[in-house]
Motif scaffolding. Structure first.
Motif, short mmCIF file in Angstrom:
data_model
loop_
_atom_site.label_atom_id
_atom_site.label_comp_id
_atom_site.label_asym_id
_atom_site.label_seq_id
_atom_site.Cartn_x
_atom_site.Cartn_y
_atom_site.Cartn_z
N LYS A 168 -4.17 5.91 -9.91
CA LYS A 168 -4.25 4.91 -11.00
C LYS A 168 -2.96 4.09 -11.05
CE LYS A 168 -3.96 5.70 -15.93
NZ LYS A 168 -4.50 6.48 -17.05
N GLY A 169 -1.81 4.78 -10.91
CA GLY A 169 -0.51 4.09 -10.93
C GLY A 169 -0.44 3.04 -9.85
N ALA A 170 -0.87 3.42 -8.63
CA ALA A 170 -0.81 2.48 -7.50
C ALA A 170 -1.70 1.26 -7.79
CB ALA A 170 -1.27 3.18 -6.22
N GLN A 171 -2.90 1.50 -8.30
CA GLN A 171 -3.82 0.40 -8.61
C GLN A 171 -3.22 -0.52 -9.67
OE1 GLN A 171 -7.56 1.66 -10.28
NE2 GLN A 171 -8.38 -0.42 -10.35
N PHE A 172 -2.60 0.08 -10.69
CA PHE A 172 -2.04 -0.70 -11.79
C PHE A 172 -0.87 -1.58 -11.30
CE2 PHE A 172 0.72 -1.08 -15.60
CZ PHE A 172 -0.17 -1.77 -16.40
N ILE A 173 -0.05 -1.00 -10.44
CA ILE A 173 1.09 -1.77 -9.89
C ILE A 173 0.57 -2.97 -9.10
CG2 ILE A 173 3.00 -1.65 -8.21
CD1 ILE A 173 3.31 1.35 -9.15
N MET A 174 -0.51 -2.75 -8.34
CA MET A 174 -1.09 -3.85 -7.56
C MET A 174 -1.64 -4.94 -8.49
SD MET A 174 -2.94 -1.65 -4.58
CE MET A 174 -3.33 -2.95 -3.43
N LEU A 175 -2.27 -4.53 -9.57
CA LEU A 175 -2.79 -5.52 -10.54
C LEU A 175 -1.66 -6.35 -11.13
CD1 LEU A 175 -5.48 -3.55 -12.58
CD2 LEU A 175 -5.85 -5.45 -11.00
N CYS A 176 -0.57 -5.69 -11.51
CA CYS A 176 0.56 -6.41 -12.11
C CYS A 176 1.16 -7.39 -11.11
CB CYS A 176 1.62 -5.42 -12.61
SG CYS A 176 1.06 -4.54 -14.07
N ASN A 177 1.17 -7.00 -9.82
CA ASN A 177 1.68 -7.91 -8.80
C ASN A 177 0.75 -9.12 -8.65
OD1 ASN A 177 4.15 -7.10 -6.83
ND2 ASN A 177 3.35 -5.33 -7.93
N GLN A 178 -0.56 -8.89 -8.75
CA GLN A 178 -1.49 -10.01 -8.65
C GLN A 178 -1.28 -11.00 -9.79
OE1 GLN A 178 -5.61 -9.20 -8.27
NE2 GLN A 178 -5.40 -9.09 -6.06
N ARG A 179 -0.88 -10.46 -10.96
CA ARG A 179 -0.75 -11.32 -12.14
C ARG A 179 0.70 -11.71 -12.41
NH1 ARG A 179 -4.31 -7.98 -16.43
NH2 ARG A 179 -3.14 -9.26 -17.89
N ASN A 180 1.64 -11.38 -11.51
CA ASN A 180 3.08 -11.70 -11.67
C ASN A 180 3.63 -11.15 -12.98
OD1 ASN A 180 2.98 -13.14 -9.25
ND2 ASN A 180 2.43 -15.03 -10.30
N ILE A 181 3.30 -9.90 -13.28
CA ILE A 181 3.76 -9.29 -14.53
C ILE A 181 4.81 -8.22 -14.23
CG2 ILE A 181 3.03 -7.82 -16.47
CD1 ILE A 181 0.34 -9.22 -16.41
N PRO A 182 6.00 -8.29 -14.87
CA PRO A 182 7.02 -7.26 -14.65
C PRO A 182 6.53 -5.88 -15.10
CG PRO A 182 7.94 -9.13 -15.85
CD PRO A 182 6.46 -9.33 -15.80
N LEU A 183 7.13 -4.85 -14.50
CA LEU A 183 6.73 -3.47 -14.79
C LEU A 183 7.82 -2.76 -15.58
CD1 LEU A 183 5.49 -2.71 -11.18
CD2 LEU A 183 4.03 -2.78 -13.22
N VAL A 184 7.41 -1.92 -16.52
CA VAL A 184 8.35 -1.07 -17.25
C VAL A 184 7.90 0.38 -17.02
CG1 VAL A 184 9.20 -0.37 -19.52
CG2 VAL A 184 8.92 -2.80 -18.99
#
Ligand code: COA
Length: 531
Positions: free
Chosen positions: A350-366
């Motif tokens: 799930k973490g890997a999928q979520f990180i990929m989604l944030c990269n698609q949307r140019n959203i920083p990660l916390v």
């Protein structure tokens, strides 16, 4: 987006006990920070003031905008390592100068003439890293005796990288403004030498490769300091100084003017209007368990960090030991990954999928890291826990959106990597005082050693020396306890500083603002995911 509910009873005994344990840890932090502001001690501070000079921290304060902020980086670097004072003889951080977020550093010139030691080299390099990754101009306030001579063996070779980094930043159009306030010898001289803009203070700043005594020794030439490397000489003859300041305040004025004249603009998107959380961030002090072995709920932390305590959770029913979702912090949209128990294969997927989604949307990660590691055992190995963990580490490693990591508790084993520990290049990483970090807990490590030693003795057909083994286990457990403490970790520069949990939201907000000086750009390029 829903407003997160809370289960916290602020009138409970547990809450009070937690607050009191956190209060004690914060008192220790306050004492450490006070030590980091003492410079070289009373005698040298007084001598510096008697010479009519501003203290290094005053130089930083006067550079900053009146209502601007300063996020200090690694104030406890080097603390108590081989007897070093906290701070590594450099004051450093990100602050606002003429509306521009800059990395600012200042030599702690009241301590051994601001000579650069091992931990100072590491701290300077960390500051340089922050500047280039986040595209932040640098202002360095220099008054440094160059290499710490008795310790030259630890700094000479690695220290060279700082000058290389400086000129590479210049190539990348991230400028450095160098304000020279005092004597700057050898390595101290190359700082202005490599900078884009140099200001020197008249009859006070001196820059030379070697001071008069070394020149005399090397060539026999007898020369005074002003003729050899004074500000007037460099402004009029050598060309090393671009601006001649009449005094320290004039140098600060010129430094601010240079930054203003660059016309720096941010490349990332602007934030929406911020909104405070629905619950007081100070309550975090009572949520963190006094006993590090007692877990605390991830959503309770998120509720006290994000705008309006609103959280759009992603995949809440799958891999529940990793909480993922979208929120805003000080108006910036972020993707949050927070541990809520030991990492399972599904949580990692799930973490890997979520990180990929944030990269698609140019959203920083916390990343809110509180992890005792990945689940172990035959069943989870058969279920592919190593494979799934590798997938998440792949995503963390190759993600290109800014990441900010907060160590809210434990950081053990590969959990440190999967949750964007220091080696995974988060743009900023701060810890809470209760944070503990190691390959595993002291007791577990001693227990593993016990088993290994017994197996090894059995293979060799000899008896275990019980007394020796017990002593070794005790020593190892004590060593791990010391090395895994947040104070040791921050001294080692494994983080950018220890913070009060109540400040987490603001610290993340400032870090996000700094990150948005550079473009916020995700990626579609990943290593091979093992399915
Ligand atoms: N490494 C380690 N310690 C140093 C140092 C260095 N490079 N330069 C100065 N110090 C120490 C001094 O020994 C002194 O320590 P003490 O008070 O315990 O005896 C302390 O720092 C203050 O130095 P002092 O000379 O009294 O300060 P100052 O303000 O009058 O002069 C300098 C500052 C930098 C001009 C002078 O100390 C100097 O010329 N230092 C040598 C610089 C040099 O040649 N560096 C070469 C590096 S490759």
């Amino acid at each position: 987006m829903i407003t997160l509910p809370t289960q916290i009873d602020t009138s409970s005994d547990v809450f009070e006990k937690n607050c009191s344990a956190m209060g004690e840890a914060l008192d220790i932090l306050a004492k450490d920070l006070t030590r980091s502001r003492e410079g070289g001690g009373e005698k040298y501070v007084q001598r510096h003031l008697d010479r009519g000079r501003l203290l290094p921290r005053e130089r930083v304060e006067r550079l900053l905008d009146r209502d601007g902020w300063f996020l200090e980086i690694a104030p406890l670097a080097g603390m108590d390592l081989e007897g070093n004072k906290p701070g590594a003889r450099i004051i450093g951080g990100v602050g606002v100068v003429c509306g521009v977020e800059c990395v600012i550093s200042a030599s702690e010139s009241t301590d051994q003439g601001g000579a650069i030691h091992e931990w100072g080299v590491k701290k300077s390099q960390r500051l340089g890293e922050i500047a280039i990754e986040n595209r932040l101009p640098v202002i360095s306030c220099v008054e440094s005796a160059g290499a710490d001579l008795p310790n030259q063996g630890k700094i000479f070779v690695p220290g060279g990288k700082g000058f290389r980094d400086l000129t590479e930043r210049s190539k990348a159009r991230v400028p450095t403004v160098c304000l020279v306030f005092g004597s700057s010898t050898a390595g101290g001289a190359y700082l202005p030498g490599m900078s884009d803009y140099v200001v020197m203070v008249k009859e006070q700043a001196q820059v030379f490769l070697a001071g008069p005594p070394l020149v005399k020794m090397a060539t026999g030439e007898v020369v005074d300091e002003e003729s050899l490397g004074g500000a007037e000489m460099h402004a009029r003859q050598s060309g090393l100084a671009d601006y001649l300041a009449v005094d320290e305040l004039d140098a600060i004025r010129l430094g601010r003017e240079i930054i203003a004249s660059i016309g720096w603009t941010k490349s990332g998107p602007l934030p929406e209007p911020p909104e405070p959380p629905a619950y007081a961030p100070t309550e975090l002090r009572g949520i963190v368990s006094a006993d590090p072995r007692v877990p605390f709920a991830a959503r309770e932390i998120i509720a006290r960090v994000v705008d309006g305590s609103r959280f759009h959770e992603f995949k809440p029913l799958y891999g529940p030991t990793l909480v993922t979702g979208f929120a805003r912090i000080h108006g910036y949209t972020v993707g949050i990954l927070a541990n809520d128990g030991v990492l399972l294969a599904e949580s990692a997927e799930k973490g890997a999928q979520f990180i990929m989604l944030c990269n698609q949307r140019n959203i920083p990660l916390v990343y809110l890291q509180n992890i005792t590691g990945f689940m172990v055992g035959e069943a989870v190995e058969k279920g592919g826990i190593t494979r799934a963990g590798a997938k998440m580490i792949n995503a963390v490693s190759n993600s290109t959106v800014p990441a900010i990591t907060i160590m809210t508790g434990m950081s053990y084993g590969a959990g440190n990597y999967a949750m964007c520990g220091r080696a995974y290049g988060p743009r900023f990483l701060f810890s809470w005082p209760n944070h503990r970090i190691a390959v595993m807990g002291g007791e577990q490590l001693a227990g593993v050693l016990d088993i290994i030693k017994r197996q090894s003795a059995a293979k060799r057909g000899v008896d275990v020396d019980e007394e020796q083994l017990s002593m070794m286990k005790q020593m190892i457990a004590g060593k791990i306890e010391f090395e895994s403490h947040a104070r040791h970790a921050t001294a080692q520069l494994w983080d950018d500083g220890i913070i009060d949990p109540a400040d987490t939201r603001d610290v993340i907000g400032l870090a996000l603002s700094a990150c948005h000086s550079a473009p916020v750009q995700g990626t579609n390029a990943w290593g091979v995911f093992r399915h």
